[in-house]
Design a protein around this motif. Structure first.
Motif, mmCIF file in Angstrom:
data_model
loop_
_atom_site.group_PDB
_atom_site.id
_atom_site.type_symbol
_atom_site.label_atom_id
_atom_site.label_comp_id
_atom_site.label_asym_id
_atom_site.label_seq_id
_atom_site.Cartn_x
_atom_site.Cartn_y
_atom_site.Cartn_z
ATOM 1 N N TRP A 54 83.274 52.760 55.263
ATOM 2 C CA TRP A 54 81.917 52.997 55.758
ATOM 3 C C TRP A 54 81.278 54.059 54.867
ATOM 4 O O TRP A 54 81.184 55.224 55.245
ATOM 5 C CB TRP A 54 81.932 53.479 57.209
ATOM 6 C CG TRP A 54 82.502 52.511 58.200
ATOM 7 C CD1 TRP A 54 82.635 51.159 58.076
ATOM 8 C CD2 TRP A 54 83.015 52.832 59.500
ATOM 9 N NE1 TRP A 54 83.204 50.610 59.202
ATOM 10 C CE2 TRP A 54 83.448 51.624 60.094
ATOM 11 C CE3 TRP A 54 83.161 54.019 60.214
ATOM 12 C CZ2 TRP A 54 84.008 51.569 61.369
ATOM 13 C CZ3 TRP A 54 83.714 53.976 61.480
ATOM 14 C CH2 TRP A 54 84.128 52.760 62.060
ATOM 15 N N ASP A 81 77.513 55.857 62.713
ATOM 16 C CA ASP A 81 76.725 55.900 63.949
ATOM 17 C C ASP A 81 76.969 57.176 64.754
ATOM 18 O O ASP A 81 76.030 57.823 65.224
ATOM 19 C CB ASP A 81 77.055 54.690 64.841
ATOM 20 C CG ASP A 81 76.427 53.409 64.334
ATOM 21 O OD1 ASP A 81 75.466 53.491 63.542
ATOM 22 O OD2 ASP A 81 76.901 52.327 64.714
ATOM 23 N N LYS A 102 80.983 52.952 63.956
ATOM 24 C CA LYS A 102 79.911 52.256 63.248
ATOM 25 C C LYS A 102 79.897 50.787 63.656
ATOM 26 O O LYS A 102 80.924 50.102 63.561
ATOM 27 C CB LYS A 102 80.057 52.348 61.727
ATOM 28 C CG LYS A 102 78.907 51.658 60.967
ATOM 29 C CD LYS A 102 79.031 51.833 59.474
ATOM 30 C CE LYS A 102 77.919 51.082 58.749
ATOM 31 N NZ LYS A 102 76.570 51.611 59.027
#
Length: 729
Positions: free
Chosen positions: A621, A626, A640
């Motif tokens: 990622w 997130d 995420k």
């Protein structure tokens, strides 16, 4: 003073006035002497036209209605991109205002030797053969540099290369008319700049390369960081020196008749420990500045960011010089597309077919070259490779007429998980229409039959935001939109009665712009206070009083020292983790900042980048996490797009077997937290239209603002090509 023309081959068949043969170098010399004599009588255009017709020499004035193209190339060794917005650089700012500046990825071996060779010769290091500053394996004797291309096509042009580093002077052959050198340890950049000013003021220079060494010197001695005053001051000095060159250009007698293209570029970045040379983002992240009328169409940005090999073809294009197909690896910026909004019924991905860049020419079993992948953010060693060097690809399934068009594909150099990520902004589309859009994603995918973990994921992003907050050893809170969940770690599930309304249960958060909704990030400071972040504001919340403290919200930039060093400033924080040891980590985009809770400021040398160097395993990622929450003293969770991974504080790496899906088995009751995202995954179990083509489709969720596309490799001998993402009515 004429240059040494080292490495320039002689040509026969050019006849001198006595009927004998002369070398190409002597031919260049004669032509230039004729041209410079003519230039003294530039106002006598009829004479110039006559000479041009008789001797085949172009008029240096060209069409009376057109301007004469000129080039100034500035090489600023060791100037990392994150330093520019933090340092007072009015001259660079002026150039940017008349053009653009763009991020760029340097060579994977971030030494000056390979990096400057790539810039000045226009080919990647797997062609020029230079790995480090020893220059062993160099093939530059047989590769023309920028000035050799110019001399071969337009020998009447006046060119100069001014340097202060031995690596360029003695190891990079050139055909520049003036190849001048002053050793930086004796002269710094003073003599280089003085000579450049003299050339600009007294000669009819056409192409001038000026190399600046002292930013790199100060970076090595004090640290490559704008947090270091010596590094910062060296940048400000170079900016003043550039201003002196710009003044000389503007004072030229024929300035009104000249079309100047000014380019500036570093070779590499660096870290605060004074180091570079490694294949890590902090060393590879570079930049390219282009200024002048020729690039005005790119002032709002490029659709695909530039690369170091684009500099030579850009300069040749500006001068009206053609070059043989395949002789250079880059693209001319003059022909580049500006940033374009997403269009319906067209592939929204940039470089989805892996064809924008040349993949490595090395045999696959020898290839350690971690080349850039244009348009994609690299999470680990994901690369492009040629079909001809990847013997494992079933070429029989590729029809013969496709092989010419599809020369390259995406793959990975390592057995570790790697990712190619691309962010697609949908805000230019009219998504408020009553009829929802259909989305189709398709790709050619190969791999071992057991490699079902090769996949392409689509993460849909809206304005609701995600945030996670650890209250204590038992409870964590998860926020989304106007709701929140309370998760009981002891029971390993969401408590009954959730989700609940944020505004009704967290008094004072309604003071945020837009109210108590769409929280970006939250963190427990461990002293009875919790901080919530939204946009460019934050609110301090008292857990004991169960309400926000008075006087909030406040601006993040005014009270969180150092968070303004994030790209784009102190706003839109993605996630925050209190590590439990006096350190808190802030994440935004592909960057993170280490914040010292005792000194109440960001640690010097940050931000750094999410990568396998800094967060081992999190490279899958490489941007836009997130949310994040610490479980206890040794484990933290990061989230995420409906997935999570577990990070071990002691081992300083992601635990094996992650990411995993947020589900009723892993986070019972939390699957609703991500339900509205309705992510899409393309795997080798997806529908096949033929032996290698996989595709899937869905309806675009409501109020989606952007899509993150990830190509996820989980080993070698996995391949992806011809990836498309199309939105239709």
């Amino acid at each position: 003073m004429m240059g040494s023309h080292k490495g320039m081959p002689s040509k026969k068949g050019i006849v001198d006035i006595d009927g004998g043969s002369m070398s190409l170098f002597n031919y260049f010399t004669v032509i230039k002497k004729v041209r410079r004599c003519i230039s003294q009588f530039a106002s006598l255009s009829l004479l110039i036209l006559f000479v041009g017709k008789v001797y085949g020499v172009e008029s240096i004035l060209g069409d009376n209605k057109s301007k004469i193209p000129k080039v100034l190339l500035l090489g600023i060794d060791g100037l990392k991109p994150s330093a520019i917005p933090r340092v007072n650089t009015p001259m660079l700012d002026k150039l940017i205002a008349d053009g653009f500046i763009s991020p760029m990825l340097a060579e994977d071996t971030t030494w000056s030797g390979p990096c400057w060779a790539t810039v000045l010769y226009g080919v990647w290091r797997d062609r020029h053969g230079i790995y480090d500053n020893s220059f062993s394996g160099s093939k530059l004797q047989s590769i023309p540099d920028l000035f050799t291309h110019i001399e071969a096509a337009k020998p009447m042009l006046h060119t100069a290369r001014l340097t202060s580093w031995t690596g360029i002077r003695y190891n990079m052959p050139t055909a520049a008319d003036e190849d001048l050198y002053w050793y930086y340890q004796e002269h710094q950049d003073t003599e280089t700049v003085n000579k450049a000013k003299d050339i600009l003021s007294t000669t009819d220079i056409d192409v001038l390369f000026v190399y600046f060494s002292m930013v790199d010197v100060k970076g090595h001695n004090h640290g490559f960081s704008a947090d270091k005053p010596e590094y910062r001051q060296s940048i400000e000095k170079v900016d003043r020196q550039i201003g002196e060159l710009l003044t000389r250009i503007q004072q030229r007698p024929k300035f009104a008749d000249e079309d100047w293209l000014i380019l500036a570029v570093p070779d590499h970045g660096g870290t605060i420990d004074g180091q570079h040379g490694k294949n890590r983002p902090e060393h590879r992240k570079a930049w390219l500045l282009a200024s002048g009328h020729a690039v005005h169409h790119l002032r709002k940005g490029m659709n695909i960011p530039p690369s170091p090999v684009d500099i030579v073809p850009t300069i040749l294009d500006h001068l009206g010089i053609d070059y043989a197909p395949g002789s250079l690896d880059g693209h001319s910026l003059l022909e580049a597309f500006p940033v374009r909004p997403v269009e319906l019924n067209k592939n929204t991905l940039k470089n989805g077919d892996a064809e924008y860049d040349r993949g490595s020419v090395q045999p696959f079993y020898l290839a350690n070259y971690d080349n850039q992948v244009a348009g994609w953010l690299k999470g680990g060693k994901a690369v492009t490779r040629g079909y001809t060097v990847v013997n494992q690809v079933p070429l029989m399934s590729v029809q013969k007429e496709e092989q010419r068009q599809n020369a390259y594909l995406f793959t990975s150099l390592t057995k570790e998980p790697t990712t190619l990520a691309q962010h697609i902004d949908l805000q230019g589309l009219n998504l408020k229409q009553s009829k929802r859009l259909n989305l189709a994603v398709a790709a050619d995918m190969w791999g071992k039959q057991a490699d079902k973990n090769l996949n392409i994921k689509l993460f849909f992003n809206d304005a609701k935001g995600f945030a996670a907050l650890r209250k204590n050893d038992q409870y964590a809170y998860f926020f989304r939109g106007n709701e929140y969940y309370r998760f009981d770690f002891n029971k390993d599930q969401v408590d009954e009665g959730y989700p609940a309304d944020i505004a009704s249960n967290w008094p004072g958060l309604d003071q945020f712009k837009g109210g108590a909704r769409n929280i970006d990030a939250a963190v427990n400071w461990g002293n009875g206070k919790v901080y919530f972040f939204k946009g460019d504001e934050y609110i301090r919340y008292d857990l004991k009083k169960d309400q926000a403290d008075s006087g909030y919200p406040l601006k993040i930039k005014d009270h969180w020292s150092g968070l303004d060093k994030f790209s784009g400033g102190a706003n839109n924080i993605d996630a925050v983790i209190n590590w439990g040891n006096g350190i808190t980590y802030f994440f935004k985009g592909d960057e993170y900042i280490r914040f010292n809770m005792t000194s109440d400021r960001a640690t010097d040398g940050y931000p750094m980048f999410i990568s396998d160097w800094t967060w081992s395993g999190l490279q899958v990622w490489p941007d836009r996490i997130d949310a994040a929450v610490r479980r206890n003293g040794i484990k933290s969770y990061l989230f995420k797009g409906g997935y999570y991974l577990r990070f071990d504080h002691v081992l300083n790496k992601t635990d094996d077997g992650f990411p995993q899906a947020v589900s009723d088995l892993s986070w019972s009751g939390m699957e609703q937290w991500y339900q509205s995202k309705l992510n899409v995954e393309l795997t080798m179990d997806s529908y096949q239209s033929n032996t290698r083509r996989f595709l899937t489709h869905t309806t675009l969720p409501n109020k989606v603002e952007s899509i993150d596309v990830h190509i996820n490799f989980n080993g070698q001998q996995q391949y992806v090509d011809n990836l498309s993402l199309i939105l239709r009515n």
